[in-house]
Design an enzyme around this catalytic site. Structure first.
Site, PDB file in Angstrom:
ATOM      1  N   HIS A 183      32.552  64.167  61.609  1.00  9.15           N
ATOM      2  CA  HIS A 183      31.092  64.223  61.809  1.00  9.15           C
ATOM      3  C   HIS A 183      30.708  64.583  63.243  1.00  9.15           C
ATOM      4  O   HIS A 183      29.544  64.890  63.514  1.00  9.15           O
ATOM      5  CB  HIS A 183      30.458  62.866  61.487  1.00  9.15           C
ATOM      6  CG  HIS A 183      30.631  62.435  60.066  1.00  9.15           C
ATOM      7  ND1 HIS A 183      30.211  63.198  59.001  1.00  9.15           N
ATOM      8  CD2 HIS A 183      31.194  61.321  59.528  1.00  9.15           C
ATOM      9  CE1 HIS A 183      30.498  62.575  57.865  1.00  9.15           C
ATOM     10  NE2 HIS A 183      31.113  61.434  58.154  1.00  9.15           N
ATOM     11  N   HIS A 233      32.334  61.950  52.601  1.00 12.15           N
ATOM     12  CA  HIS A 233      31.153  62.375  53.363  1.00 12.15           C
ATOM     13  C   HIS A 233      31.294  63.840  53.775  1.00 12.15           C
ATOM     14  O   HIS A 233      32.405  64.323  53.960  1.00 12.15           O
ATOM     15  CB  HIS A 233      30.989  61.523  54.629  1.00 12.15           C
ATOM     16  CG  HIS A 233      30.800  60.065  54.354  1.00 12.15           C
ATOM     17  ND1 HIS A 233      31.851  59.170  54.314  1.00 12.15           N
ATOM     18  CD2 HIS A 233      29.681  59.345  54.090  1.00 12.15           C
ATOM     19  CE1 HIS A 233      31.387  57.953  54.050  1.00 12.15           C
ATOM     20  NE2 HIS A 233      30.065  58.028  53.895  1.00 12.15           N
TER      21      HIS A 233
HETATM   22  C1  Q6P Z   1      29.056  56.472  57.201  1.00 13.56           C
HETATM   23  C2  Q6P Z   1      27.810  55.943  57.795  1.00 13.56           C
HETATM   24  C3  Q6P Z   1      25.818  54.939  57.039  1.00 13.56           C
HETATM   25  C4  Q6P Z   1      25.237  54.163  55.877  1.00 13.56           C
HETATM   26  C5  Q6P Z   1      25.751  52.785  55.802  1.00 13.56           C
HETATM   27  C6  Q6P Z   1      35.618  60.340  59.014  1.00 13.56           C
HETATM   28  C7  Q6P Z   1      34.306  58.851  58.627  1.00 13.56           C
HETATM   29  C8  Q6P Z   1      33.291  58.829  57.537  1.00 13.56           C
HETATM   30  C9  Q6P Z   1      32.147  58.172  58.210  1.00 13.56           C
HETATM   31  C10 Q6P Z   1      31.080  57.721  57.356  1.00 13.56           C
HETATM   32  C11 Q6P Z   1      29.938  57.160  58.139  1.00 13.56           C
HETATM   33  N1  Q6P Z   1      27.141  55.238  56.777  1.00 13.56           N
HETATM   34  N2  Q6P Z   1      25.196  52.047  54.689  1.00 13.56           N
HETATM   35  O1  Q6P Z   1      34.384  59.892  59.295  1.00 13.56           O
HETATM   36  O2  Q6P Z   1      32.999  60.100  57.012  1.00 13.56           O
HETATM   37  O3  Q6P Z   1      33.865  58.130  56.478  1.00 13.56           O
HETATM   38 ZN    ZN Z   2      33.758  59.416  55.021  1.00 18.97          ZN
END
Ligand code: Q6P
Ligand code: ZN
Length: 768
Positions: free
Chosen positions: A218, A257
């Protein structure tokens, strides 16, 4: 050139204790032919994908004997000195940072993610089977291949901050937390990834995995985002382009994601093909971006090199992921011909993950890995991204590493039928990419705007905004920790069910001309005569008449010797030459059922009539032949595929990916028999491709029966089965319209029975 190459390579090989394989002899170009690979015509350009640093490079003899080192490199990697081994990169220093304050958005990203993955690798004795490669810090210059110096300074400054200051910087970004050790770990994560790329590109290993924290996909030029600080995989791709002059890199992001950070870096770059599937739910899921949808295909020169598969529903699993591979990623990837594959290896797309809410079981990642290993001459670097259910994460990491080590794959579980919403997404990406890829050239379907999930999705979104609508888990009466424990228990028993012992020998061969034995890869176990009495007893139960015929008996002997070893799990797979392939095959099938097998997939290439009872589904017979049969008698268990081969290149990719694999995965055989009969409609390249890609099924149990001895074919199949090197599948050729129509016709006839064939909503509706 050929002669010059042989003269130069043979001594080098000899000093490694290997003799020059006669099969490589070719005298098209005399020794003084002044030709280098750079001047080769376009159709040979695919050879360029092999620009390896073979083991023989470190051999002192090379400098003395050889001037055209580059040519040697290519030949080495393609033919005899292919890199082997799997790197594992891990350092527990990357567990030295964590969230210091209360923040429910970030509290799933914990050091235990690395610790439990590594523990589980130790538990399965996978660590000691890998080549340990140390980590290093990524340099500022390397980090700046993707990030700005201003941003680098910001991250650097967090080293000395107190908690209050750390909180404040973290708030500048979405879903990010900093810790005083974050900077150090982020540099190690970059360095670990580059160490992996160097190990693979230098030929030290064939492939590998880096377990890193923080993740990367990200993060952006000027921003941390979603637990990510530096974009490990994007930096690695830029680095590989610079350091090794690579022209085509494939990034596969199977994290749940969207790695928008990677998309942004390469959006206009046709040398990096980025593929991502992700939970999207019509933009209602984080990171909530319009540009995560299927119509973001890349920009400018990069058009066609960005593939997004948005999932509009949760609960996607094994069959949906495989369908996306068969119908979207793999056809494009084989056409792209990558020189290196980087996997943004997130496991939050796996079962039990609180973020992803998807259903893929750990062995699904083995199958995904296996498919990718057939590209880029096996050069694959997997780099950890997300994954928040510790058990699901660590079992999935283990399945990935086990597959990189070339263990046989567990059978994939679950009904093989992608859901409507997944098929809609697949149809949409295919339609959006039709202008850019030959493999999609004849796609009829257009993007769907009325998606089955849309209205419901919008209603739910509104409810969540306006009321105290219960979440799915509240509605189901379970809390997330109860959910997690349920998955723990499920995985505990599931892994016991699917993990099977690895046979001590990978490949056995029984060949008529024993003189050829030394031309097979060394690891292949050559079968000698079976006890004559034992054989007679076996055969007499089948057809007493046969026993009297000496020639048939000898021929059966080869087949039985190998098949028996496969059934008894003494070997994974094997090759048998047989002058009477049809009798041998009929006999082999009977032997399988006597042994208790439920389903055998039998693929006959060429003209051959087998008298079989195909009513009970215990055999699925697929005949790939050249001759146009006037009346088609395709039925669920008896399929004939008319295929016209391209004389120079390989046009079989689309048939294998778009038809044979989907049918085979829907059928889930216990064993596969591939019979190469007379008038084979496929050349060596097509047969190698088929053999390699089917190996994910039936725990690699494949018997290849070859009627007409052709050493090149036997060698190539032996390579494919033993995995000593990735055979060259030949240059990619799109299928002709005639061939594509044949596949369409078969798909129409059969997708009701074999649901993995569905790749458009029209298929789905007519078949449901
Ligand atoms: C997820 C953020 C926000 C909502 C929480 C490899 C790692 C990932 C990161 C995800 C961030 N969530 N209720 O990067 O893609 O798994
Ligand atoms: Zn992720």
């Amino acid at each position: 050139m050929c002669v010059a190459v042989r003269d130069s390579c043979a001594p080098v090989l000899l000093c490694r204790g290997l003799s020059w394989p006669d099969s490589l002899d070719c005298d098209r170009f005399p020794a003084d032919e002044d030709m280098c690979l750079a001047s080769l015509s376009k159709e040979y350009k695919h050879i360029h994908k092999e620009l390896p640093k073979p083991i023989c490079q470190t051999c002192p003899a090379v400098e003395e004997f050889f001037t055209q080192k580059r040519v040697l490199d290519v030949f080495c990697a393609n033919n005899f000195a292919m890199a082997s081994g799997t790197a594992l990169i891990y350092d527990d220093e990357m567990t030295s940072y964590k969230l210091l304050w209360d923040n429910p958005e970030c509290d799933i990203e914990v050091p235990e993610r690395l610790l439990s993955s590594y523990e589980q690798l130790k538990h399965y004795h996978l660590v000691e089977r890998c080549v340990h490669v140390p980590v290093r810090e990524g340099t500022e210059e390397e980090i700046m291949l993707v990030h700005s110096s201003e941003y680098l300074e910001v991250v650097k400054s967090t080293q000395t901050m107190n908690e209050e200051e750390l909180r404040r910087v973290s708030e500048n970004y979405d879903a990010v937390y900093f810790h005083p050790n974050t900077y150090r770990c982020a540099k190690l994560a970059v360095g670990a990834t580059l160490q992996l790329v160097d190990s693979v590109m230098s030929g030290k290993v064939r492939n590998g995995m880096a377990l890193v924290r923080p993740p990367g996909h990200h993060s952006q030029r000027n921003a941390a985002n979603g637990f990510c600080v530096f974009n490990n995989v994007a930096i690695a791709a830029q680095y590989a382009k610079r350091r090794y002059g690579l022209q085509r890199i494939l990034i596969v992001d199977w994290d749940v994601h969207h790695g928008q950070g990677i998309q942004y870096v390469f959006e206009e770059d046709p040398s990096v093909l980025y593929y991502s599937w992700h939970r999207y739910e019509h933009q209602q899921f984080w990171p909530l971006l319009r540009e995560s949808d299927y119509d973001a295909v890349g920009q400018g020169k990069g058009k066609g090199f960005n593939l997004n598969v948005p999932w509009n529903k949760v609960g996607m699993g094994n069959s949906e992921y495989l369908a996306a591979f068969f119908h979207v990623l793999l056809p494009v990837a084989f056409e792209f011909v990558p020189e290196l594959i980087l996997v943004s290896s997130g496991y939050d797309s796996g079962i039990g993950d609180p973020e992803g809410q998807m259903n893929a079981t750990p062995e699904c990642f083995a199958h995904l890995t296996h498919f990718l290993m057939q590209l880029a001459n096996g050069r694959l670097c997997a780099v950890l991204e997300g994954g928040y259910h510790l058990k699901s994460l660590s079992e999935s990491v283990c399945m990935t590493v086990k597959t990189l080590l070339r263990d046989p794959l567990p059978q994939i579980s679950g009904e093989m039928a992608p859901c409507l919403s997944a098929v809609e997404s697949i149809q949409n990406v295919r339609a959006a990419h039709k202008p850019y890829w030959k493999c999609l050239m004849y796609e009829e379907a257009t993007p769907l705007h009325d998606l089955s999930t849309k209205s419901q999705q919008m209603m739910e979104a509104e409810l969540i905004q306006t009321s105290t609508h219960p979440t799915a888990e509240q509605a189901a009466g379970t809390t997330s920790s109860e959910e997690a424990i349920k998955t723990d228990r499920f995985l505990e028993s599931h892994m016991k069910k699917i993990l099977c012992p690895v046979p001590p020998v990978k490949t056995a061969a029984a060949i008529v001309s024993k003189a050829y034995a030394h031309l097979l890869p060394i690891s292949v176990q050559v079968e000698m005569e079976m006890n004559a009495q034992e054989l007679k007893t076996l055969v007499s139960g089948f057809d007493a008449e046969l026993v009297k015929e000496e020639k048939a008996l000898l021929s059966l002997q080869n087949v039985v010797a190998v098949l028996d070893k496969i059934l008894k799990k003494k070997v994974c797979n094997g090759i048998a030459e047989s002058s009477v392939a049809s009798v041998s095959t009929t006999f082999a099938l009977k032997h399988c059922f006597d042994f208790g097998l439920q389903r055998v997939l039998c693929i006959v290439v060429g003209d051959m009539d087998l008298e079989l009872n195909l009513d009970d589904g215990k055999i699925l017979l697929m005949n790939i032949c050249q001759k146009q049969q006037t009346e088609k008698t395709n039925s669920k268990y008896h399929i004939s595929l008319n295929w016209k081969e391209d004389s120079e290149r390989n046009n079989f990719f689309c048939a294998v990916l778009g038809f044979i694999l989907p049918v085979a995965y829907s059928y889930q055989p216990d064993l596969m028999i591939i019979v190469i009969g007379p008038n084979s409609s496929l050349g060596v390249n097509g047969i190698s491709l088929l053999t390699c890609l089917l190996q994910g099924l039936a725990t690699s149990g494949i018997l290849v029966v070859i009627q007409d001895t052709e050493i090149k074919l036997v060698q190539s199949v032996a390579k494919a089965l033993s995995g000593v090197s990735t055979p060259d599948f030949g240059a990619y050729a799109p299928a002709s319209q005639e061939n594509v129509l044949e596949i369409k016709r078969l798909r129409d006839q059969l997708q009701q029975e074999w649901k993995m064939l569905r790749c458009s909503v029209r298929d789905w509706i007519s078949g449901s």
